[in-house]
Design a protein around this motif. Structure first.
Motif, PDB file in Angstrom:
ATOM      1  N   LEU A  87       0.828  -1.211   0.000  1.00 51.08           N
ATOM      2  CA  LEU A  87       0.000   0.000   0.000  1.00 51.08           C
ATOM      3  C   LEU A  87       0.861   1.258   0.000  1.00 51.08           C
ATOM      4  O   LEU A  87       1.755   1.422   0.829  1.00 51.08           O
ATOM      5  CB  LEU A  87      -0.900  -0.005   1.238  1.00 51.08           C
ATOM      6  CG  LEU A  87      -1.672   1.290   1.547  1.00 51.08           C
ATOM      7  CD1 LEU A  87      -2.706   1.559   0.466  1.00 51.08           C
ATOM      8  CD2 LEU A  87      -2.336   1.192   2.914  1.00 51.08           C
ATOM      9  N   ARG A  88       0.574   2.162  -0.926  1.00 49.03           N
ATOM     10  CA  ARG A  88       1.266   3.451  -0.991  1.00 49.03           C
ATOM     11  C   ARG A  88       0.270   4.539  -1.416  1.00 49.03           C
ATOM     12  O   ARG A  88      -0.485   4.364  -2.366  1.00 49.03           O
ATOM     13  CB  ARG A  88       2.413   3.425  -2.010  1.00 49.03           C
ATOM     14  CG  ARG A  88       3.504   2.403  -1.744  1.00 49.03           C
ATOM     15  CD  ARG A  88       4.353   2.760  -0.533  1.00 49.03           C
ATOM     16  NE  ARG A  88       5.475   1.840  -0.414  1.00 49.03           N
ATOM     17  CZ  ARG A  88       5.425   0.656   0.186  1.00 49.03           C
ATOM     18  NH1 ARG A  88       4.281   0.243   0.708  1.00 49.03           N
ATOM     19  NH2 ARG A  88       6.497  -0.124   0.264  1.00 49.03           N
ATOM     20  N   THR A  89       0.300   5.668  -0.702  1.00 46.88           N
ATOM     21  CA  THR A  89      -0.513   6.823  -1.084  1.00 46.88           C
ATOM     22  C   THR A  89       0.342   8.067  -1.282  1.00 46.88           C
ATOM     23  O   THR A  89      -0.165   9.086  -1.739  1.00 46.88           O
ATOM     24  CB  THR A  89      -1.568   7.135  -0.007  1.00 46.88           C
ATOM     25  OG1 THR A  89      -0.899   7.535   1.196  1.00 46.88           O
ATOM     26  CG2 THR A  89      -2.463   5.934   0.263  1.00 46.88           C
ATOM     27  N   GLY A  90       1.629   7.988  -0.909  1.00 44.48           N
ATOM     28  CA  GLY A  90       2.476   9.169  -0.930  1.00 44.48           C
ATOM     29  C   GLY A  90       2.485   9.918   0.389  1.00 44.48           C
ATOM     30  O   GLY A  90       3.189  10.909   0.553  1.00 44.48           O
ATOM     31  N   PHE A  94      -0.994   8.488   6.304  1.00 48.95           N
ATOM     32  CA  PHE A  94      -2.234   7.999   5.701  1.00 48.95           C
ATOM     33  C   PHE A  94      -2.116   6.509   5.391  1.00 48.95           C
ATOM     34  O   PHE A  94      -3.069   5.746   5.560  1.00 48.95           O
ATOM     35  CB  PHE A  94      -2.544   8.803   4.446  1.00 48.95           C
ATOM     36  CG  PHE A  94      -3.919   8.566   3.873  1.00 48.95           C
ATOM     37  CD1 PHE A  94      -5.013   8.351   4.691  1.00 48.95           C
ATOM     38  CD2 PHE A  94      -4.125   8.573   2.496  1.00 48.95           C
ATOM     39  CE1 PHE A  94      -6.276   8.135   4.166  1.00 48.95           C
ATOM     40  CE2 PHE A  94      -5.378   8.363   1.954  1.00 48.95           C
ATOM     41  CZ  PHE A  94      -6.455   8.139   2.795  1.00 48.95           C
ATOM     42  N   ASP A  95      -0.925   6.080   4.950  1.00 52.27           N
ATOM     43  CA  ASP A  95      -0.695   4.656   4.701  1.00 52.27           C
ATOM     44  C   ASP A  95      -0.953   3.843   5.969  1.00 52.27           C
ATOM     45  O   ASP A  95      -1.622   2.794   5.933  1.00 52.27           O
ATOM     46  CB  ASP A  95       0.745   4.409   4.244  1.00 52.27           C
ATOM     47  CG  ASP A  95       1.037   4.964   2.858  1.00 52.27           C
ATOM     48  OD1 ASP A  95       0.078   5.332   2.153  1.00 52.27           O
ATOM     49  OD2 ASP A  95       2.217   5.022   2.495  1.00 52.27           O
ATOM     50  N   ILE A  96      -0.423   4.313   7.085  1.00 55.85           N
ATOM     51  CA  ILE A  96      -0.582   3.606   8.353  1.00 55.85           C
ATOM     52  C   ILE A  96      -2.054   3.552   8.760  1.00 55.85           C
ATOM     53  O   ILE A  96      -2.552   2.524   9.244  1.00 55.85           O
ATOM     54  CB  ILE A  96       0.272   4.278   9.445  1.00 55.85           C
ATOM     55  CG1 ILE A  96       1.758   4.095   9.123  1.00 55.85           C
ATOM     56  CG2 ILE A  96      -0.053   3.697  10.819  1.00 55.85           C
ATOM     57  CD1 ILE A  96       2.686   4.869  10.034  1.00 55.85           C
ATOM     58  N   ASN A  97      -2.760   4.647   8.536  1.00 53.09           N
ATOM     59  CA  ASN A  97      -4.180   4.696   8.865  1.00 53.09           C
ATOM     60  C   ASN A  97      -4.977   3.704   8.027  1.00 53.09           C
ATOM     61  O   ASN A  97      -5.807   2.939   8.540  1.00 53.09           O
ATOM     62  CB  ASN A  97      -4.699   6.119   8.658  1.00 53.09           C
ATOM     63  CG  ASN A  97      -6.104   6.308   9.200  1.00 53.09           C
ATOM     64  OD1 ASN A  97      -6.546   5.603  10.099  1.00 53.09           O
ATOM     65  ND2 ASN A  97      -6.821   7.269   8.651  1.00 53.09           N
ATOM     66  N   LEU A  98      -4.728   3.694   6.718  1.00 56.16           N
ATOM     67  CA  LEU A  98      -5.452   2.774   5.834  1.00 56.16           C
ATOM     68  C   LEU A  98      -5.105   1.315   6.118  1.00 56.16           C
ATOM     69  O   LEU A  98      -5.935   0.420   5.932  1.00 56.16           O
ATOM     70  CB  LEU A  98      -5.147   3.098   4.375  1.00 56.16           C
ATOM     71  CG  LEU A  98      -5.725   4.400   3.820  1.00 56.16           C
ATOM     72  CD1 LEU A  98      -5.303   4.584   2.366  1.00 56.16           C
ATOM     73  CD2 LEU A  98      -7.240   4.427   3.931  1.00 56.16           C
TER      74      LEU A  98
END
Length: 204
Positions: A87-90, A94-98
């Motif tokens: 998982l990557r969002t930049g 946010f990555d940890i949350n998702l």
């Protein structure tokens, strides 16, 4: 353990992949060519509306799996394994949350998968080829049917690997509540998630 660690999911990954490939091989035509996904060019990107102000985006990468395809007979099948720890969002926070139990819960559900059940083809002049792929998406411990729309799909002889390569782009929109991912749906983050899937596979 960091949620980006892959060590605890290796054996499960291999078992799930083997099971999916066995299922795939039992469905398609015996004349269909076999292709293995190229992880560096296979991914799932997602987009979700954020309180009607902007769109949050991210992706999962390094997909593996198998494609079987026979253009002449108009048959196909594909099985994909999606490692959730890619998982990557930049945005690391946010990555940890998702990745947490509020959303994808990747510690409990380290893999997602897609297995096709039917391919659709068009014979219209100027638009022959794959149009849609029906299948089963397993995510967050739940399995539901989805239909992927093919925006492009083609095969060519790669001058790099000296083999035939098939690949394409597919899109669909899912309701995340069907996979029991409901966080913030009552507070303004839509339940609808757009998925854009890119695959590339090399003939064996």
């Amino acid at each position: 353990m960091s949620y980006f660690s892959f060590s605890r999911t290796t054996s499960l990954y291999q078992k799930r992949l083997a099971a999916l490939l066995l299922l795939t091989g039992s469905i398609v035509s015996s004349h269909a060519a076999i292709y293995l996904l190229e992880p560096n060019n296979s991914n799932v990107l997602f987009a979700i509306d954020h309180f009607k102000t902007s769109t949050n985006t991210g992706g999962f990468y390094h997909l593996t799996g198998q494609l079987e395809y026979d253009k002449r007979a108009q048959t196909g099948n594909v099985s994909l394994i999606i490692p959730m720890n890619t998982l990557r969002t930049g945005n690391k926070a946010f990555d940890i949350n998702l990745a947490s139990a509020d959303f994808f819960d990747i510690i409990q559900f380290p893999l997602a998968s897609f297995v096709s059940t039917q391919w659709h083809f068009s014979n219209d002049k100027g638009r022959s080829g794959v149009t849609k792929v029906d299948g089963l998406l397993t995510l967050h411990g739940k399995t539901n049917p989805v239909t992927l729309t093919a925006t492009k799909f083609n095969c060519y002889l790669s001058p790099i690997v000296k083999k035939t390569v098939c690949g394409g782009d597919f899109t669909t929109t899912i309701d995340r509540r069907k996979w029991d991912i409901r966080k913030y749906t009552l507070l303004g983050i839509t339940e609808k998630v757009t998925l854009n899937i890119q695959i590339e596979a090399v003939r064996q």
